[in-house]
Every structure is written in structure tokens, then in C-alpha cells.
Scaffold this motif. Structure first.
Motif, PDB file in Angstrom:
ATOM      1  N   GLU A  64       0.902  -1.223  -0.117  1.00  0.00           N
ATOM      2  CA  GLU A  64      -0.091   0.165   0.158  1.00  0.00           C
ATOM      3  C   GLU A  64       0.749   1.330   0.092  1.00  0.00           C
ATOM      4  O   GLU A  64       1.897   1.372   0.894  1.00  0.00           O
ATOM      5  CB  GLU A  64      -0.901  -0.001   1.166  1.00  0.00           C
ATOM      6  CG  GLU A  64      -1.652   1.300   1.426  1.00  0.00           C
ATOM      7  CD  GLU A  64      -2.637   1.796   0.563  1.00  0.00           C
ATOM      8  OE1 GLU A  64      -2.366   2.959   0.132  1.00  0.00           O
ATOM      9  OE2 GLU A  64      -3.196   1.026   0.040  1.00  0.00           O
ATOM     10  N   ARG A  70      -1.219   1.779   5.257  1.00  0.00           N
ATOM     11  CA  ARG A  70      -0.463   0.686   5.678  1.00  0.00           C
ATOM     12  C   ARG A  70      -0.662   0.196   7.055  1.00  0.00           C
ATOM     13  O   ARG A  70      -0.748  -0.878   7.501  1.00  0.00           O
ATOM     14  CB  ARG A  70       1.090   0.949   5.368  1.00  0.00           C
ATOM     15  CG  ARG A  70       1.585   0.936   3.774  1.00  0.00           C
ATOM     16  CD  ARG A  70       2.898   1.034   3.664  1.00  0.00           C
ATOM     17  NE  ARG A  70       3.777   2.285   4.320  1.00  0.00           N
ATOM     18  CZ  ARG A  70       3.946   3.202   3.586  1.00  0.00           C
ATOM     19  NH1 ARG A  70       3.523   3.333   2.330  1.00  0.00           N
ATOM     20  NH2 ARG A  70       4.556   4.235   4.036  1.00  0.00           N
ATOM     21  N   GLU A  74      -2.026  -3.229   8.629  1.00  0.00           N
ATOM     22  CA  GLU A  74      -1.584  -3.974   9.994  1.00  0.00           C
ATOM     23  C   GLU A  74      -2.446  -4.203  10.977  1.00  0.00           C
ATOM     24  O   GLU A  74      -2.440  -5.291  11.697  1.00  0.00           O
ATOM     25  CB  GLU A  74      -0.037  -3.277  10.232  1.00  0.00           C
ATOM     26  CG  GLU A  74       0.678  -4.009  11.210  1.00  0.00           C
ATOM     27  CD  GLU A  74       2.101  -3.557  11.530  1.00  0.00           C
ATOM     28  OE1 GLU A  74       2.785  -4.071  12.132  1.00  0.00           O
ATOM     29  OE2 GLU A  74       2.131  -2.337  11.222  1.00  0.00           O
ATOM     30  N   VAL A  81       3.687  -5.499   5.907  1.00  0.00           N
ATOM     31  CA  VAL A  81       3.093  -4.358   5.141  1.00  0.00           C
ATOM     32  C   VAL A  81       4.056  -3.614   4.649  1.00  0.00           C
ATOM     33  O   VAL A  81       4.881  -3.291   5.144  1.00  0.00           O
ATOM     34  CB  VAL A  81       2.158  -3.387   5.888  1.00  0.00           C
ATOM     35  CG1 VAL A  81       1.536  -2.504   4.993  1.00  0.00           C
ATOM     36  CG2 VAL A  81       1.004  -4.350   6.732  1.00  0.00           C
ATOM     37  N   SER A  83       5.377  -0.623   1.322  1.00  0.00           N
ATOM     38  CA  SER A  83       5.371   0.187   0.028  1.00  0.00           C
ATOM     39  C   SER A  83       5.492  -0.342  -1.223  1.00  0.00           C
ATOM     40  O   SER A  83       6.384  -1.195  -1.196  1.00  0.00           O
ATOM     41  CB  SER A  83       5.759   1.659   0.461  1.00  0.00           C
ATOM     42  OG  SER A  83       7.343   1.495   0.378  1.00  0.00           O
TER      43      SER A  83
END
Length: 227
Positions: A64, A70, A74, A81, A83
Motif C-alpha cells: 500500500e 499501511r 497491519e 506491510v 510500500s
């Protein structure tokens, strides 16, 4: 879904999209409206994480771009998680015995192959996402397409064939699935509680819509109180 879209994109924008479809003689349901991909797929992706967790499936990797979302992923149960563009994902797959490259996949033992398989959910719906996932998904993975891309999207069948990837498209929900969703919520109401990120009064609607459409992504669903 239309209510959530209004939260994310703005009530006036959704109403105008409905009016355009009505004038053109087109359906006005959630999936038929011409909305930004970020709005269209804001609705299902957190639910997917929660549902996988409820079924005991995992570990779950979520990707994300927005930092606040993000954090929410979680909280909903994602085990890791990242990027977009973070190379940690490839290492994570390898550690599970699910390599991305063909040569590495040939070295995986039969025991590992029988123990694990990768299922990747595409929730973005933008052109190019399918090929991006095909290149970054483990060999032999199943790609489940949830994102509804409203444009022509090219894929390279030979590439998917060489990696033994499976494409699966899903649409709408059946009555039994609604029943299963209600049962999941009833079994553990706290599981989805983090998605309700605030409560506002009727006099605060403009502020609420502004926070949901142009904020930092920390607002997911707001309850409206009449009192």
C-alpha cells in the motif's frame, strides 16, 4: 458500497457519476460508475485482509502506498506491510519457499511445493497492474483480480505461461457469501472495529467528507450520529 465511495470520493462526485450513467442509459450500481481507481478499490482491500485472517490463511503480505493505510492494513491482520517498490517482498517470498524467478523455482524441493502456494489479490484496477504482479509474484501463483479496471489492459500471455501463473476474476457476491460475512462479524466483532475510525454529528458532514476525500488516508469509515 456507494456510501463508502461517497465517503472516499465525495458525495457530490458520486451523485454526478450516477447522473451521467442515468443520462446515458447505463447501470448506476457501484461497479458501473466511472470513479477513480483509488475510490473504487478502497472498499474491498481491507475486507480481504480481514477475511483471510478469519479463515486462518496466511501469512499475509499487504502492499500500500499510503502510510496511514499501511498502518490500517497491519491492524486488520496483515503480517507484513510494504510500500510499492520495496524489494523486501522478494526476500519474503523466497523465505517461504516461493521464489519469483523460474530458475530458483526449479530448485525448490517437492516438500516445499506441496506445503505452500501463493495467492495474490489485485485490488487496484489500474492498467499495467496485472503485468506488474505477474513479474513480482512467485512462480505458480494464482492472481485473483478484484480490482475492476475500466480501461483496456495488455498482458503478455507467454510470460504468464512461463511462470505457470493462474488468473482468476471475481465479481459480486452470492447470498451464501453474505451469510458467511455476517457470521464472521458476529463471531468476532472486534476484528473489523478498527475500520470505524470516528463518529460525527449531522452538523459535521462537510468536515467528515473533507477528511475522507482529501485527508491523509487515516479515515476509513465514519459513523454518523443523529444525536
Amino acid at each position: 458500497h456507494l456510501a463508502l465511495a461517497a465517503y472516499n470520493w465525495g458525495e457530490g462526485n458520486v451523485q454526478r457519476a450516477i447522473a451521467r450513467n442515468t443520462k446515458a442509459g447505463l447501470p448506476t450500481d457501484y461497479l458501473s460508475l466511472n470513479m477513480p481507481a483509488e475510490t473504487r478499490h478502497y472498499v474491498p482491500k481491507l475486507f480481504i485482509i480481514a477475511r483471510l485472517k478469519a479463515l486462518g490463511l496466511g501469512p499475509i503480505l499487504a502492499i500500500e502506498p499510503n502510510a496511514a493505510r499501511r498502518a490500517m492494513a497491519e491492524r486488520m491482520g496483515a503480517d507484513i506491510v510494504l510500500s510499492p517498490g520495496n524489494n523486501t517482498g522478494a526476500t519474503w517470498w523466497n523465505d517461504l519457499g516461493l521464489p519469483i524467478g523460474m530458475s530458483d523455482a526449479m530448485a525448490v524441493t517437492t516438500e516445499q511445493k506441496n506445503r505452500s502456494r501463493a495467492i495474490v489479490f489485485e485490488c487496484v484496477g489500474k492498467p499495467g497492474m496485472l503485468m506488474t504482479l505477474a513479474k513480482t509474484a512467485p512462480t505458480g501463483a494464482t492472481l485473483v483480480v478484484v480490482g475492476n479496471c475500466m480501461e483496456t489492459d495488455a498482458i503478455e500471455p507467454a510470460f504468464l505461461l512461463q511462470k505457470s501463473l493462474t488468473l482468476r476474476f471475481v465479481f459480486a457476491y452470492s447470498p451464501p457469501e453474505f451469510g458467511e460475512a455476517f457470521a464472521m462479524i458476529a463471531d468476532n466483532p472486534d476484528r473489523l472495529a478498527p475500520m470505524v475510525t470516528g463518529m460525527v454529528g449531522l452538523t459535521e458532514l462537510d468536515t467528515a467528507f473533507a477528511a475522507l476525500t482529501g485527508g491523509d488516508g487515516s479515515q476509513v469509515k465514519l459513523l454518523i450520529s443523529s444525536s
